[in-house]
Write a protein that holds these residues in place. Structure first.
Motif, mmCIF file in Angstrom:
data_model
loop_
_atom_site.group_PDB
_atom_site.id
_atom_site.type_symbol
_atom_site.label_atom_id
_atom_site.label_comp_id
_atom_site.label_asym_id
_atom_site.label_seq_id
_atom_site.Cartn_x
_atom_site.Cartn_y
_atom_site.Cartn_z
ATOM 1 N N ALA A 95 0.842 -1.194 0.000
ATOM 2 C CA ALA A 95 0.000 0.000 0.000
ATOM 3 C C ALA A 95 0.881 1.249 0.000
ATOM 4 C CB ALA A 95 -0.883 -0.009 1.246
ATOM 5 N N THR A 96 0.286 2.361 -0.344
ATOM 6 C CA THR A 96 0.986 3.650 -0.318
ATOM 7 C C THR A 96 0.355 4.538 0.750
ATOM 8 O OG1 THR A 96 -0.471 4.327 -2.085
ATOM 9 C CG2 THR A 96 1.728 3.564 -2.727
ATOM 10 N N GLY A 97 0.833 5.790 0.849
ATOM 11 C CA GLY A 97 0.309 6.706 1.860
ATOM 12 C C GLY A 97 1.312 6.835 2.999
ATOM 13 N N ALA A 98 0.951 7.664 3.986
ATOM 14 C CA ALA A 98 1.858 7.895 5.121
ATOM 15 C C ALA A 98 1.914 6.675 6.046
ATOM 16 C CB ALA A 98 1.376 9.117 5.905
ATOM 17 N N THR A 99 0.811 5.950 6.155
ATOM 18 C CA THR A 99 0.707 4.866 7.146
ATOM 19 C C THR A 99 1.773 3.781 7.014
ATOM 20 O OG1 THR A 99 -1.659 5.288 7.226
ATOM 21 C CG2 THR A 99 -0.904 3.198 8.158
ATOM 22 N N PRO A 100 2.071 3.266 5.802
ATOM 23 C CA PRO A 100 3.016 2.141 5.743
ATOM 24 C C PRO A 100 4.480 2.532 5.910
ATOM 25 C CG PRO A 100 2.089 2.587 3.554
ATOM 26 C CD PRO A 100 1.406 3.502 4.509
ATOM 27 N N LEU A 101 4.813 3.814 5.976
ATOM 28 C CA LEU A 101 6.231 4.193 5.965
ATOM 29 C C LEU A 101 7.051 3.544 7.092
ATOM 30 C CD1 LEU A 101 6.003 7.903 4.761
ATOM 31 C CD2 LEU A 101 6.680 5.876 3.446
ATOM 32 N N ILE A 126 -6.257 2.765 6.161
ATOM 33 C CA ILE A 126 -7.707 3.019 6.092
ATOM 34 C C ILE A 126 -7.901 4.513 5.858
ATOM 35 C CG2 ILE A 126 -7.865 3.195 8.631
ATOM 36 C CD1 ILE A 126 -10.738 2.102 8.448
ATOM 37 N N GLY A 127 -8.839 4.858 4.989
ATOM 38 C CA GLY A 127 -9.133 6.274 4.743
ATOM 39 C C GLY A 127 -10.000 6.839 5.853
ATOM 40 N N ARG A 128 -10.038 8.165 5.936
ATOM 41 C CA ARG A 128 -10.901 8.805 6.959
ATOM 42 C C ARG A 128 -12.361 8.441 6.737
ATOM 43 N NH1 ARG A 128 -8.612 14.937 5.992
ATOM 44 N NH2 ARG A 128 -6.429 14.318 6.007
ATOM 45 N N GLY A 177 -13.282 5.446 5.756
ATOM 46 C CA GLY A 177 -13.408 3.991 5.876
ATOM 47 C C GLY A 177 -12.987 3.240 4.625
ATOM 48 N N HIS A 178 -12.400 3.949 3.639
ATOM 49 C CA HIS A 178 -12.012 3.214 2.429
ATOM 50 C C HIS A 178 -10.799 2.327 2.686
ATOM 51 C CE1 HIS A 178 -9.226 6.627 0.653
ATOM 52 N NE2 HIS A 178 -8.552 5.866 1.473
ATOM 53 N N ILE A 179 -10.688 1.248 1.922
ATOM 54 C CA ILE A 179 -9.455 0.454 1.867
ATOM 55 C C ILE A 179 -9.071 0.381 0.400
ATOM 56 C CG2 ILE A 179 -9.482 -0.850 4.032
ATOM 57 C CD1 ILE A 179 -10.930 -3.121 2.665
ATOM 58 N N ILE A 195 -2.773 17.378 -0.828
ATOM 59 C CA ILE A 195 -1.631 18.072 -0.219
ATOM 60 C C ILE A 195 -0.302 17.629 -0.827
ATOM 61 C CG2 ILE A 195 -2.671 18.560 2.047
ATOM 62 C CD1 ILE A 195 -1.112 16.023 3.060
ATOM 63 N N TYR A 196 -0.281 16.448 -1.443
ATOM 64 C CA TYR A 196 0.971 15.942 -2.017
ATOM 65 C C TYR A 196 1.227 16.475 -3.422
ATOM 66 C CZ TYR A 196 0.574 12.561 1.801
ATOM 67 O OH TYR A 196 0.454 11.979 3.034
ATOM 68 N N PHE A 197 0.209 17.111 -4.039
ATOM 69 C CA PHE A 197 0.350 17.560 -5.429
ATOM 70 C C PHE A 197 0.635 19.047 -5.469
ATOM 71 C CE2 PHE A 197 -1.714 13.553 -5.845
ATOM 72 C CZ PHE A 197 -1.360 13.074 -7.098
ATOM 73 N N SER A 243 -7.370 11.434 13.056
ATOM 74 C CA SER A 243 -8.230 11.574 11.868
ATOM 75 C C SER A 243 -8.805 10.222 11.432
ATOM 76 C CB SER A 243 -7.454 12.211 10.714
ATOM 77 O OG SER A 243 -6.432 11.342 10.283
ATOM 78 N N LYS A 244 -8.264 9.121 11.952
ATOM 79 C CA LYS A 244 -8.762 7.799 11.563
ATOM 80 C C LYS A 244 -9.731 7.207 12.599
ATOM 81 C CE LYS A 244 -6.186 7.938 7.925
ATOM 82 N NZ LYS A 244 -5.019 7.141 7.656
ATOM 83 N N ALA A 245 -9.904 7.908 13.745
ATOM 84 C CA ALA A 245 -10.646 7.313 14.871
ATOM 85 C C ALA A 245 -12.083 6.946 14.496
ATOM 86 C CB ALA A 245 -10.631 8.262 16.065
HETATM 87 P P1 PGA Z 1 -2.700 7.529 4.678
HETATM 88 O O1 PGA Z 1 -3.827 6.984 3.701
HETATM 89 O O2 PGA Z 1 -1.845 6.350 5.013
HETATM 90 O O3 PGA Z 1 -1.930 8.548 3.882
HETATM 91 O O4 PGA Z 1 -3.391 8.091 5.865
HETATM 92 C C1 PGA Z 1 -4.476 5.795 4.033
HETATM 93 C C2 PGA Z 1 -5.603 5.553 3.059
HETATM 94 O O5 PGA Z 1 -6.197 6.518 2.546
HETATM 95 O O6 PGA Z 1 -5.916 4.374 2.811
#
Ligand code: PGA
Length: 240
Positions: free
Chosen positions: A35-41, A133-135, A137-139, A167-169, A200-202
């Protein structure tokens, strides 16, 4: 689903990363869903460090990424291919021939979906799949909807996702479409690891864990998976 709460994102990265490392130590040609995004770093940091220490080799693994933007060259700095190259592939000994991506610029999305499903099947199926997980609830880019999806498809991203990722673009507008693995493709992985960190994910985490299985919170389907581990920090777990 097994839910584990830890103190820091780095601790979670070590725990999730060691699940990936162990999978490869037990099966040198394991198939990794990434996966991509900040979470897997932090997880990718752990995997790269384990490889640098000589504890694991990724030479024989295959990887499949969850999604890729449409209407953006693969070489663009904001493509998910570039993200993975910079944050993981250039730091481990993976053979780039075994790295698989959806082509966001494929002229025929349905043919592209069939190609990806066939490649996953030919590799033997995904052994371990990382998810954020997106804010909302998306996967992957399976946005809230009236029904669960199956194989990969072309998706029109929601306002919530565009707001979170734009924000990344800086040089081009964020694409509004992406190719994404579907819920069926994700659920066929033998093992799933989902990580959520931050306040933001709570709300999405609460809906995933405490709510019914409902396509309006796509991550809630994970309750039906036989081997799914959820790692949370205190902020992401704060509404449980
Ligand atoms: P994030 O994105 O890791 O950048 O928070 C997660 C996602 O949208 O699935």
């Amino acid at each position: 689903m097994k839910v584990i709460t830890m103190n820091t994102a780095a601790e979670i990265g070590a725990a999730a990363g060691s699940m990936f490392v162990q999978t490869v130590q037990n099966k040198e040609n394991a198939v990794l869903g990434l996966a991509t995004g900040a979470t897997p770093l932090p997880t990718y940091d752990y995997m790269a460090q384990a490889c640098a220490r000589g504890e694991v080799s990724f030479k024989k693994v295959s990887t499949f990424n969850l999604d890729e933007y449409c209407d953006l060259p693969q070489s663009h700095k904001n493509s998910y291919f570039t993200f993975m190259s910079e944050n993981l592939f250039s730091r481990i000994d993976v053979d780039m021939q075994n790295v698989h991506f959806l082509n966001g610029n494929a002229p025929d999305a349905e043919a592209e979906s069939r190609r990806y499903a066939a490649e996953i099947e030919a590799a033997g199926g995904i052994d371990i799949q990382f998810l954020g997980i997106g804010r909302n609830g998306h996967i992957a880019f399976n946005e809230p909807s009236d029904k669960f999806t199956n194989d990969a498809f072309k998706v029109h991203l929601t306002e919530s996702t565009i707001e979170a990722n734009s924000i990344y673009f800086d040089d081009v507008p964020m694409p509004h479409y992406a190719m994404t693995m579907g819920i069926g493709s994700i659920m066929r992985a033998k093992k799933i690891v989902l990580v959520a960190t931050g306040k933001s994910k709570a709300e999405a985490v609460r809906a995933m864990i405490c709510g019914d299985i409902d396509p309006h919170c796509p991550a809630s389907i994970l309750k039906a998976h036989p081997d799914c581990t959820i790692f949370l920090d205190e902020d992401a777990a704060s509404l449980l």
